[in-house]
Design a protein around this motif. Structure first.
Motif, mmCIF file in Angstrom:
data_model
loop_
_atom_site.group_PDB
_atom_site.id
_atom_site.type_symbol
_atom_site.label_atom_id
_atom_site.label_comp_id
_atom_site.label_asym_id
_atom_site.label_seq_id
_atom_site.Cartn_x
_atom_site.Cartn_y
_atom_site.Cartn_z
ATOM 1 N N LYS A 36 32.834 27.434 -22.449
ATOM 2 C CA LYS A 36 34.251 27.737 -22.241
ATOM 3 C C LYS A 36 34.453 29.079 -21.526
ATOM 4 C CE LYS A 36 38.544 28.281 -24.799
ATOM 5 N NZ LYS A 36 39.174 28.323 -26.101
ATOM 6 N N TYR A 37 33.683 30.081 -21.882
ATOM 7 C CA TYR A 37 33.824 31.403 -21.277
ATOM 8 C C TYR A 37 33.537 31.348 -19.773
ATOM 9 C CZ TYR A 37 32.973 36.234 -20.016
ATOM 10 O OH TYR A 37 33.009 37.440 -19.386
ATOM 11 N N LYS A 46 39.545 31.916 -13.294
ATOM 12 C CA LYS A 46 40.180 33.179 -12.891
ATOM 13 C C LYS A 46 39.734 33.610 -11.496
ATOM 14 C CE LYS A 46 40.807 35.015 -17.529
ATOM 15 N NZ LYS A 46 40.322 35.971 -18.519
ATOM 16 N N ARG A 47 38.486 33.397 -11.180
ATOM 17 C CA ARG A 47 37.928 33.860 -9.918
ATOM 18 C C ARG A 47 38.291 32.962 -8.735
ATOM 19 N NH1 ARG A 47 31.859 35.509 -9.763
ATOM 20 N NH2 ARG A 47 32.708 37.546 -10.228
ATOM 21 N N TYR A 48 38.302 31.638 -8.935
ATOM 22 C CA TYR A 48 38.403 30.731 -7.796
ATOM 23 C C TYR A 48 39.672 29.894 -7.725
ATOM 24 C CZ TYR A 48 33.529 31.983 -7.388
ATOM 25 O OH TYR A 48 32.368 32.689 -7.275
ATOM 26 N N TYR A 49 40.501 29.922 -8.747
ATOM 27 C CA TYR A 49 41.702 29.090 -8.728
ATOM 28 C C TYR A 49 42.553 29.375 -7.495
ATOM 29 C CZ TYR A 49 46.167 27.006 -9.787
ATOM 30 O OH TYR A 49 47.316 26.271 -9.689
ATOM 31 N N ARG A 50 42.814 30.608 -7.243
ATOM 32 C CA ARG A 50 43.710 31.013 -6.153
ATOM 33 C C ARG A 50 43.222 30.523 -4.795
ATOM 34 N NH1 ARG A 50 46.139 37.011 -5.415
ATOM 35 N NH2 ARG A 50 46.289 36.930 -3.176
ATOM 36 N N ALA A 70 34.317 20.338 -13.686
ATOM 37 C CA ALA A 70 33.396 21.466 -13.870
ATOM 38 C C ALA A 70 33.027 21.592 -15.339
ATOM 39 C CB ALA A 70 34.032 22.757 -13.364
ATOM 40 N N TRP A 71 34.019 21.494 -16.195
ATOM 41 C CA TRP A 71 33.768 21.617 -17.626
ATOM 42 C C TRP A 71 32.861 20.501 -18.130
ATOM 43 C CZ3 TRP A 71 36.647 19.433 -22.152
ATOM 44 C CH2 TRP A 71 36.246 20.054 -23.349
#
Length: 173
Positions: free
Chosen positions: A3-4, A11-15, A42-43
């Motif tokens: 999960k982490y 946070k890093r790649y969504y945008r 991905a999960w």
């Protein structure tokens, strides 16, 4: 995937993934759905030890977009897809902070419009190369092309962008 790590990837790649998929679909709802599915995959499937998670995310998002596009194409004509109740593009920019940020400068806006007019793989190569910051070798692997083909697509796309921007400055657009 733990999960982490998934949270960090998000946070890093969504945008940047949002911008990439939105530039292909021009539809906020479709983009949101594809990104949700991308991170779900991905999960469920991405190994913590994968060597290039960013490229994997782009490839999955791209494949999901094209799967969506093929499915939508079989359900309706291309005209129906593009004339759905979609708000004018300016409304999307107001709603999405990410896109609003990009269009703050007029020059960037003109470039964004020029990129939007590129077709198919030319558009993808430019987006991946300049906005995704992928090498031509990485792009070739993602798009299943040769490096030479990626170079040619990039060359032709830049030529089209230049022609579009010149006509824009001359007021013919």
């Amino acid at each position: 995937m733990n999960k982490y790590l998934l949270e960090q990837l998000y946070k890093r790649y969504y945008r940047e993934l949002y911008l990439y998929i939105y530039s292909l679909s021009s539809n906020c709802t479709v983009t949101d759905d594809i990104l949700q599915d991308t991170f779900l995959k991905a999960w469920l499937s991405l190994k913590d030890s994968h060597t290039n998670m960013r490229a994997w995310l782009y490839m999955v998002a791209r494949n999901l977009y094209y799967n969506y596009y093929k499915k939508a194409k079989t359900l309706a004509s291309l005209e129906a897809i593009h004339t759905e109740d979609v708000a004018p593009i300016s409304e999307y920019f107001i709603k999405k902070d990410v896109l609003e940020e990009i269009l703050q400068k007029e020059g960037t806006k003109q470039l964004w419009e020029a990129i939007h007019h590129l077709k198919g793989q030319q558009k993808e190569v430019i987006l991946l190369q300049y906005f995704g910051d992928f090498s031509q070798k990485e792009i070739a692997a993602m798009l299943r092309l040769t490096t030479g083909s990626v170079k040619m697509l990039a060359y032709r796309a830049k030529k089209e962008l230049k022609k579009y921007l010149i006509s824009y400055q001359e007021g013919t657009r």
